[in-house]
Design an enzyme around this catalytic site. Structure first.
Site, PDB file in Angstrom:
ATOM      1  N   ARG A 195      50.159 -21.050 -32.223  1.00  0.00           N
ATOM      2  CA  ARG A 195      49.022 -20.352 -31.633  1.00  0.00           C
ATOM      3  C   ARG A 195      47.740 -21.162 -31.814  1.00  0.00           C
ATOM      4  O   ARG A 195      46.757 -20.956 -31.099  1.00  0.00           O
ATOM      5  CB  ARG A 195      48.874 -18.973 -32.285  1.00  0.00           C
ATOM      6  CG  ARG A 195      47.847 -18.103 -31.605  1.00  0.00           C
ATOM      7  CD  ARG A 195      47.839 -16.686 -32.161  1.00  0.00           C
ATOM      8  NE  ARG A 195      47.074 -15.808 -31.294  1.00  0.00           N
ATOM      9  CZ  ARG A 195      45.764 -15.598 -31.408  1.00  0.00           C
ATOM     10  NH1 ARG A 195      45.095 -16.192 -32.371  1.00  0.00           N
ATOM     11  NH2 ARG A 195      45.139 -14.803 -30.569  1.00  0.00           N
TER      12      ARG A 195
ATOM     13  N   CYS B 233      41.127 -12.731 -39.420  1.00  0.00           N
ATOM     14  CA  CYS B 233      40.899 -13.996 -38.727  1.00  0.00           C
ATOM     15  C   CYS B 233      39.689 -14.731 -39.299  1.00  0.00           C
ATOM     16  O   CYS B 233      38.645 -14.128 -39.534  1.00  0.00           O
ATOM     17  CB  CYS B 233      40.699 -13.749 -37.233  1.00  0.00           C
ATOM     18  SG  CYS B 233      40.624 -15.260 -36.256  1.00  0.00           S
TER      19      CYS B 233
END
Length: 524
Positions: free
Chosen positions: A437, A341
């Site tokens: 998302r 991430c």
């Protein structure tokens, strides 16, 4: 929970208040995370727990927990809804081992619902989707299946598919001396009348006895219409054992979750998942405190009240407050801390995970809402720290991505066996649908901002061995900390009896492997 240990009939002494207050035994969570004059947020690596008194064995440690208000698990492990981590194979084995898997949403509505249904229909030791052939297929088809899949026992049905009327079976014995690949299966198969079969509803133990008596390698399971509903293999019975900690619903079916986004069409996805029998829906968003998610949580609780909802992701009590108000049954905590991430780097928003877990868990506890520590987990030590900072469960991506049960094929690079692993914010995942998302409304944009990367992780083997290793590692950690169960850990956390210290960079280095010319790290 006070210790039952005594010395010469006397209870154990306690250190005096002056020594305790000096920090000689570490510091309370309040001192570390709240009375934080430096305004610093801490990761799992930054903190270390002080040892406590052990008066019990490692196997006496109970790590059962709650995933949501209504769902209990024997093991606090959840697999992440990522397209390189969780599909039905992962979800089945996670539930068998006492945890739960969350099916990712980079699938069509129909395919995601089918994955959920596969988990709900699973019975340990029963093959519910065997490859079948019809009597009109040829020996060449048998040889092809054996070469591609390694299967030696192939059921023969009138339709050539699962659910057709059982007519026979093909085994190694039937094909050992075949020379002509064009001969039809009906000429050499073992016919139905020569087979040992079991009726639908048979238990695994009963099936095992039938196989022992018949000395056969395969046992077809049929319904009252003689239609094939499952296949049991002797080799699978030898490998499969009953899982006493399996996560099951009231109907004795495995628990499974699924992820959705916050766009209007995700309401249809939720309806299909509910129809398929999903137990918990995770509203999947990198930043959960949005009007879109608040509306989605309210809709889910109204339209599907029997399905629990985990909302998120959040890292502050103010975010959590809104989602709890909307009706969330659980919260997912973590932003920008996963190994793949890049949200903190790209968007400059997020929080170090140990601090995020502590603060959100402490607030959510007031409302009876369990929290799920999502991301940043690299070892059993990190799992133990997350639980002792207040998390009820941990969600793992990279820790599970290299296992046999994760989607994808193994490949070799520089002699190392690897599997692909990517963030749902990577451009590759976004192209498959992962952008929902990170972009919450229906606004279309020509520019996609990646918040993740693609990479590879090393082979970790099967969850059958890996999850028990993780479980035992966490039990050892809690035992060293002097806590026998998670409720006791949280009671000590909030009462100040569980003590922590902050580690300097040198202390972190010292706490790992060091001073060696070379070494090999084996987990189990």
């Amino acid at each position: 929970m006070s210790s039952s240990t005594t010395i010469k009939g006397e209870p154990l002494w306690e250190v005096d208040e002056e020594t305790l207050e000096s920090g000689a035994c570490g510091f309370t969570a309040t001192q570390v995370f709240v009375k934080n004059k430096a305004c610093v947020a801490y990761t799992y690596d930054d903190v270390i727990m002080m040892p406590g008194h052990m008066s019990f064995g490692v196997n006496d440690v109970d790590i059962s927990t709650k995933l949501t208000r209504n769902i209990e698990l024997k093991v606090p492990f959840v697999s992440s809804p990522m397209d390189t981590v969780t599909e039905s194979k992962m979800a089945i084995m996670m539930a068998c081992q006492g945890g739960i898997g969350i099916i990712h949403s980079n699938l069509s509505v129909e395919d995601q619902a089918a994955e959920v249904l596969t988990v709900k229909k699973f019975k340990n030791g029963f093959i519910t989707d065997p490859l079948c052939l019809s009597p009109e297929h040829t020996a060449e088809d048998v040889f092809r299946i054996k070469q591609e899949s390694g299967y030696s026992g192939i059921p023969i049905t009138d339709t050539g598919k699962m659910g057709g009327r059982l007519l026979g079976i093909i085994s190694n014995r039937d094909t050992s001396f075949l020379d002509d690949p064009t001969v039809k299966i009906k000429e050499f198969m073992t016919p139905r009348l020569s087979l040992s079969i079991a009726k639908e509803g048979v238990s695994l133990a009963e099936a095992n006895e039938i196989l022992k008596e018949s000395k056969k390698g395969k046992l077809p399971v049929v319904n009252d219409k003689d239609e094939l509903v499952a296949l049991i293999a002797r080799t699978d019975l030898q490998k499969n054992r009953d899982y006493p900690n399996a996560s099951k619903d009231a109907n004795k079916q495995l628990l499974v979750g699924a992820a959705i986004g916050t766009r209007p069409d995700d309401r249809d996805r939720a309806a299909a998942l509910s129809e398929a029998g999903v137990d918990v829906i995770v509203v999947d968003s990198s930043q959960g405190d949005s009007v879109y998610q608040l509306e989605m949580v309210q809709h889910l609780k109204e339209a599907h009240p029997h399905v629990d909802v985990i909302a998120g992701n959040v890292v502050t009590p103010s975010q959590a407050c809104h989602l709890i108000q909307a009706g969330a049954d659980g919260l997912r905590v973590g932003m920008g801390i996963g190994s793949i991430c890049t949200t903190q780097e790209v968007c400059a928003v997020g929080r170090a995970q140990a601090s995020a877990v502590y603060h959100v868990a402490k607030y959510a506890r007031k409302h009876g809402i369990p929290i799920l520590a999502d991301g940043g987990i690299k070892s059993t030590g990190h799992i133990t720290k997350a639980l002792c900072c207040g998390a009820s469960c941990v969600m793992m991506g990279s820790m599970l991505a290299g296992t046999d049960e994760s989607p994808g094929e193994y490949f070799y690079q520089d002699g190392v066996r690897l599997k692909r692993y990517r963030g749902m914010g990577s451009l590759e995942a976004m192209d498959k649908g992962g952008e929902k998302r990170y972009v919450w409304d229906d606004t279309s944009t020509a520019v996609k901002v990646a918040q993740g990367v693609s990479g590879a992780v090393q082979d970790k083997g099967t969850l059958r061995r890996y999850i028990p290793y993780l479980v035992q590692g966490v039990r050892h950690g809690l035992q060293d900390a002097g806590v026998k169960c998670l409720d006791e850990a949280w009671e000590k956390l909030y009462s100040g009896k569980l003590r922590f210290e902050i580690r300097s960079p040198a202390a972190q280095k010292e706490g790992g492997v060091h001073g060696l010319h070379s070494y090999q790290k084996r987990l189990y």
